[in-house]
Design a protein around this motif. Structure first.
Motif, short mmCIF file in Angstrom:
data_model
loop_
_atom_site.label_atom_id
_atom_site.label_comp_id
_atom_site.label_asym_id
_atom_site.label_seq_id
_atom_site.Cartn_x
_atom_site.Cartn_y
_atom_site.Cartn_z
N VAL A 19 1.28 53.00 35.80
CA VAL A 19 0.64 54.18 36.38
C VAL A 19 -0.78 53.85 36.86
CG1 VAL A 19 -0.27 56.47 35.88
CG2 VAL A 19 2.01 55.84 35.09
N ILE A 20 -1.55 53.14 36.03
CA ILE A 20 -2.91 52.76 36.42
C ILE A 20 -2.88 51.82 37.61
CG2 ILE A 20 -5.01 51.57 35.69
CD1 ILE A 20 -4.47 52.54 32.86
N VAL A 21 -1.95 50.88 37.62
CA VAL A 21 -1.83 49.93 38.74
C VAL A 21 -1.54 50.67 40.04
CG1 VAL A 21 -0.43 48.07 39.72
CG2 VAL A 21 -1.15 47.96 37.33
N LEU A 22 -0.59 51.59 40.00
CA LEU A 22 -0.22 52.31 41.22
C LEU A 22 -1.31 53.26 41.68
CD1 LEU A 22 3.49 53.04 40.29
CD2 LEU A 22 2.68 51.45 42.03
N ALA A 23 -1.93 53.97 40.74
CA ALA A 23 -3.01 54.89 41.09
C ALA A 23 -4.20 54.12 41.67
CB ALA A 23 -3.44 55.70 39.88
N GLY A 24 -4.52 52.99 41.04
CA GLY A 24 -5.61 52.17 41.54
C GLY A 24 -5.31 51.62 42.92
N GLY A 25 -4.03 51.27 43.16
CA GLY A 25 -3.64 50.77 44.47
C GLY A 25 -3.84 51.81 45.57
N LEU A 26 -3.52 53.06 45.26
CA LEU A 26 -3.73 54.13 46.23
C LEU A 26 -5.21 54.32 46.54
CD1 LEU A 26 -1.19 56.84 45.02
CD2 LEU A 26 -1.04 55.44 47.09
N GLU A 27 -6.04 54.19 45.50
CA GLU A 27 -7.48 54.34 45.71
C GLU A 27 -8.02 53.18 46.55
OE1 GLU A 27 -8.97 54.74 41.74
OE2 GLU A 27 -8.81 56.92 41.79
#
Length: 266
Positions: free
Chosen positions: A195-203
């Motif tokens: 979740v953190i990886v994907l959210a960070g990727g969007l940012e």
């Protein structure tokens, strides 16, 4: 950004990312309750990188076992508990990814209010308190079934609502399906990694599209402080819940939510 802002935001992120008290609520509230300007997406990415590093380091042995077992299973060897746990982490992440992608603009534009945060803190906090008080089960993360994973994954999507708490709602669902407190917390922490990886990727994509000034020293300090506080938080949270359960966090959520509703809407 001044150094006090860097320290407070980093520690808040590190502590609240894994405690069942909603990191998004606290990070939204900091600029609301202080005269500071919004910290910007780049600094948010740095804080999440610190949290991600902490959880990966803390569970490095379990992650290594999942990866090696999954690779062995791909080669045709027997699927063991570690490979199965890795599959469960992936499956439980799918709902929040799909729903988050579909509702991202709606949540960002209409749901980041103190009213929704306060109500979510209280409502989901009381649910956590009831489930924990009712008595937790004995199963660990290695004893999950497909039905359990689908329930926990579906519940994780509710964390898109500010104030819900990703760790809080996944622990709640895990306790509901009969997991122990420690097993529920450990599975919740493992779920945080994709979740953190994907959210960070969007940012990061947003930053690339709309470049902003980056304060590299502040970002490095924020990453280190966030990582240190997150690592300590994971360790001591697992110790505390063995003795006290979830009730201290429930009380905190209800009090914070009630104060928000009174202060901003009373």
């Amino acid at each position: 950004m001044d150094w006090l802002q860097v320290v407070i935001l980093a520690v808040v992120q590190g502590l609240t990312e894994f405690l069942p008290i909603s990191s998004s609520a606290h990070l939204i509230l900091v600029p609301v309750l202080t005269p500071w300007d919004d910290q910007g997406l780049a600094f948010d990415v740095a804080l999440h990188l610190g949290s991600l590093t902490a959880v990966v380091l803390y569970f490095r042995q379990a992650i290594w076992q999942m990866v090696t077992s999954a690779l062995a299973a791909v080669r045709g060897e027997q699927v063991d508990d570690d490979a199965r746990l890795g599959l469960w982490v992936i499956l439980a992440t799918i709902p929040v990814c799909v729903i988050g992608f579909l509702t991202r603009d709606l949540i960002a534009d209409h749901m980041r209010s103190t009213l929704i945060i306060g109500m979510s803190l209280i409502g989901f906090g009381l649910l956590l308190g009831y489930v924990d008080w009712r008595k937790s089960g004995e199963r660990s993360e290695y004893q999950l079934r497909l039905k359990d994973v689908l329930i926990i994954g579906g519940a994780q999507a509710l964390a898109l609502i500010p104030g819900t708490s990703r760790s809080g709602i996944t622990i709640t669902a895990a306790l509901m399906v009969g997991m122990s407190r420690e097993g529920a917390a450990r599975f919740s922490f493992l779920l945080s990694i994709p979740v953190i990886v994907l959210a960070g990727g969007l940012e990061v994509v947003s930053i690339i599209r709309e470049p902003e000034e980056i304060q590299w020293i502040a970002m490095l300090a924020g990453t280190l402080l966030s990582g240190m506080s997150a690592y300590l938080c994971i360790h001591y949270f697992l110790v505390v819940i063995k003795k006290l359960g979830m009730q201290p966090f429930v009380i905190y959520r209800v009090l914070l939510g009630a104060w928000l509703l009174w202060f901003f809407h009373g």
